[in-house]
Design a protein around this motif. Sequence first.
Motif, PDB file in Angstrom:
ATOM      1  N   LEU A 163      15.153   3.941   2.756  1.00 16.99           N
ATOM      2  CA  LEU A 163      14.570   3.234   1.800  1.00 16.99           C
ATOM      3  C   LEU A 163      13.295   4.167   1.128  1.00 16.99           C
ATOM      4  N   GLU A 164      12.698   5.019   1.772  1.00  9.21           N
ATOM      5  CA  GLU A 164      11.767   6.021   1.421  1.00  9.21           C
ATOM      6  C   GLU A 164      12.377   6.788   0.367  1.00  9.21           C
ATOM      7  N   GLU A 165      13.558   7.345   0.720  1.00  9.17           N
ATOM      8  CA  GLU A 165      14.376   8.195  -0.477  1.00  9.17           C
ATOM      9  C   GLU A 165      14.624   7.219  -1.693  1.00  9.17           C
ATOM     10  N   VAL A 166      15.165   5.998  -1.700  1.00  9.27           N
ATOM     11  CA  VAL A 166      15.231   5.300  -2.732  1.00  9.27           C
ATOM     12  C   VAL A 166      14.038   4.919  -3.539  1.00  9.27           C
ATOM     13  N   GLY A 167      12.846   4.595  -2.637  1.00  6.81           N
ATOM     14  CA  GLY A 167      11.671   4.354  -3.350  1.00  6.81           C
ATOM     15  C   GLY A 167      11.326   5.609  -4.080  1.00  6.81           C
ATOM     16  N   ALA A 168      11.648   6.852  -3.608  1.00  6.02           N
ATOM     17  CA  ALA A 168      10.891   7.938  -4.347  1.00  6.02           C
ATOM     18  C   ALA A 168      11.632   8.229  -5.543  1.00  6.02           C
ATOM     19  N   LYS A 216      14.703   3.976  12.261  1.00  2.00           N
ATOM     20  CA  LYS A 216      14.122   5.249  11.523  1.00  2.00           C
ATOM     21  C   LYS A 216      15.002   5.503  10.307  1.00  2.00           C
ATOM     22  N   GLU A 217      16.370   5.517  10.487  1.00  4.36           N
ATOM     23  CA  GLU A 217      17.352   5.770   9.574  1.00  4.36           C
ATOM     24  C   GLU A 217      17.079   4.912   8.125  1.00  4.36           C
ATOM     25  N   LEU A 218      16.840   3.727   8.480  1.00  8.62           N
ATOM     26  CA  LEU A 218      17.063   2.702   7.425  1.00  8.62           C
ATOM     27  C   LEU A 218      15.308   2.929   6.796  1.00  8.62           C
ATOM     28  N   ALA A 219      14.389   3.317   7.515  1.00 10.02           N
ATOM     29  CA  ALA A 219      13.053   3.576   6.936  1.00 10.02           C
ATOM     30  C   ALA A 219      13.093   4.814   6.009  1.00 10.02           C
ATOM     31  N   ALA A 231       0.912  -1.195  -0.038  1.00 10.85           N
ATOM     32  CA  ALA A 231       0.081   0.033   0.109  1.00 10.85           C
ATOM     33  C   ALA A 231       1.094   1.453   0.029  1.00 10.85           C
ATOM     34  N   PRO A 232       2.009   1.497   0.836  1.00  8.69           N
ATOM     35  CA  PRO A 232       2.795   2.572   0.613  1.00  8.69           C
ATOM     36  C   PRO A 232       3.389   2.972  -0.423  1.00  8.69           C
ATOM     37  N   MET A 233       3.699   1.897  -1.151  1.00  7.61           N
ATOM     38  CA  MET A 233       4.358   2.093  -2.461  1.00  7.61           C
ATOM     39  C   MET A 233       3.275   2.716  -3.511  1.00  7.61           C
ATOM     40  N   HIS A 234       2.145   2.613  -3.344  1.00  9.24           N
ATOM     41  CA  HIS A 234       1.026   3.277  -4.286  1.00  9.24           C
ATOM     42  C   HIS A 234       1.328   4.795  -3.929  1.00  9.24           C
ATOM     43  N   ARG A 235       1.262   5.053  -2.657  1.00 14.46           N
ATOM     44  CA  ARG A 235       1.393   6.516  -2.151  1.00 14.46           C
ATOM     45  C   ARG A 235       2.791   7.062  -2.521  1.00 14.46           C
ATOM     46  N   MET A 271       8.515  15.766   0.632  1.00 16.90           N
ATOM     47  CA  MET A 271       7.890  14.605   1.034  1.00 16.90           C
ATOM     48  C   MET A 271       7.563  14.988   2.579  1.00 16.90           C
ATOM     49  N   ASN A 272       6.117  15.150   2.842  1.00 12.30           N
ATOM     50  CA  ASN A 272       5.912  15.448   4.127  1.00 12.30           C
ATOM     51  C   ASN A 272       6.165  14.562   5.592  1.00 12.30           C
ATOM     52  N   GLU A 273       5.417  13.183   5.219  1.00  9.03           N
ATOM     53  CA  GLU A 273       5.525  12.287   6.012  1.00  9.03           C
ATOM     54  C   GLU A 273       6.076  11.020   5.361  1.00  9.03           C
ATOM     55  N   SER A 274       6.550  10.165   6.173  1.00  3.64           N
ATOM     56  CA  SER A 274       7.246   8.901   5.949  1.00  3.64           C
ATOM     57  C   SER A 274       6.027   7.800   5.415  1.00  3.64           C
ATOM     58  N   GLU A 275       6.402   7.365   4.384  1.00  2.35           N
ATOM     59  CA  GLU A 275       5.389   6.220   4.085  1.00  2.35           C
ATOM     60  C   GLU A 275       5.688   4.840   4.521  1.00  2.35           C
ATOM     61  N   ILE A 276       7.036   4.731   4.825  1.00  7.34           N
ATOM     62  CA  ILE A 276       7.479   3.308   5.103  1.00  7.34           C
ATOM     63  C   ILE A 276       7.733   3.364   6.637  1.00  7.34           C
ATOM     64  N   ALA A 277       6.808   2.300   7.216  1.00  7.44           N
ATOM     65  CA  ALA A 277       6.902   2.162   8.603  1.00  7.44           C
ATOM     66  C   ALA A 277       8.066   1.547   9.245  1.00  7.44           C
ATOM     67  N   VAL A 278       8.399   1.998  10.541  1.00  2.00           N
ATOM     68  CA  VAL A 278       9.652   1.727  11.020  1.00  2.00           C
ATOM     69  C   VAL A 278       9.708   0.287  11.708  1.00  2.00           C
ATOM     70  N   ALA A 279       8.533  -0.308  12.121  1.00  2.00           N
ATOM     71  CA  ALA A 279       8.584  -1.664  12.603  1.00  2.00           C
ATOM     72  C   ALA A 279       9.133  -2.722  11.766  1.00  2.00           C
ATOM     73  N   PRO A 280       8.852  -2.596  10.411  1.00  2.00           N
ATOM     74  CA  PRO A 280       9.364  -3.609   9.403  1.00  2.00           C
ATOM     75  C   PRO A 280      10.798  -3.692   9.510  1.00  2.00           C
ATOM     76  N   MET A 281      11.459  -2.552   9.632  1.00  2.00           N
ATOM     77  CA  MET A 281      12.849  -2.261   9.701  1.00  2.00           C
ATOM     78  C   MET A 281      13.600  -3.193  10.458  1.00  2.00           C
ATOM     79  N   HIS A 282      12.913  -3.148  11.686  1.00  2.00           N
ATOM     80  CA  HIS A 282      13.499  -3.970  13.001  1.00  2.00           C
ATOM     81  C   HIS A 282      13.482  -5.365  12.526  1.00  2.00           C
ATOM     82  N   ARG A 283      12.332  -5.875  11.752  1.00  2.00           N
ATOM     83  CA  ARG A 283      12.312  -7.103  11.346  1.00  2.00           C
ATOM     84  C   ARG A 283      13.402  -7.487  10.217  1.00  2.00           C
ATOM     85  N   LEU A 284      13.667  -6.428   9.275  1.00  2.00           N
ATOM     86  CA  LEU A 284      14.726  -6.658   8.453  1.00  2.00           C
ATOM     87  C   LEU A 284      15.805  -6.912   8.907  1.00  2.00           C
ATOM     88  N   CYS A 285      16.120  -6.132  10.032  1.00  2.00           N
ATOM     89  CA  CYS A 285      17.555  -6.283  10.581  1.00  2.00           C
ATOM     90  C   CYS A 285      17.726  -7.451  11.395  1.00  2.00           C
TER      91      CYS A 285
END
Lengths: 73, 73
Positions: B35-40, B29-32, A9-13, B1-15
Amino acid sequence: MNESEIAVAPMHRLCEKAGADRVSQAGAKELAKILEEVGAKIAREALDYAVHAHRKTIKAEDIEIATRKVMKK
Amino acid sequence: MNESEIAVAPMHRLCEKAGADRVSQAGAKELAKILEEVGAKIAREALDYAVHAHRKTIKAEDIEIATRKVMKK
């Protein structure tokens, strides 16, 4: 990696913020998959740096240096 | 970009999947943020390709070519 951590979902945004009218579901899934891969790569590099500093907790500084390496910045 | 689309919780699981015992909140938070920047960045490139193909919908093929460009693969 068994299941994806990054939601679609966030990818759409993200794409709408970039100016797109919309992104196909396959496109959004592809973007989530790519960010998951990039995130996993950064996390693995970051862990190497953390372990090198005798830690098993990844800190922001590990993420920063790992990103520079992975993104060749 | 006003607010972050990528949540922080999944970053814990990724690590954790990468083998870390844990990741600091600042690290997650840094990883999120990264990834938000790369995604954008990928989304903006993908939109260029979509528009070039006379579409305003980003498709998976646009994401794929944009990723190769952004990641210099």
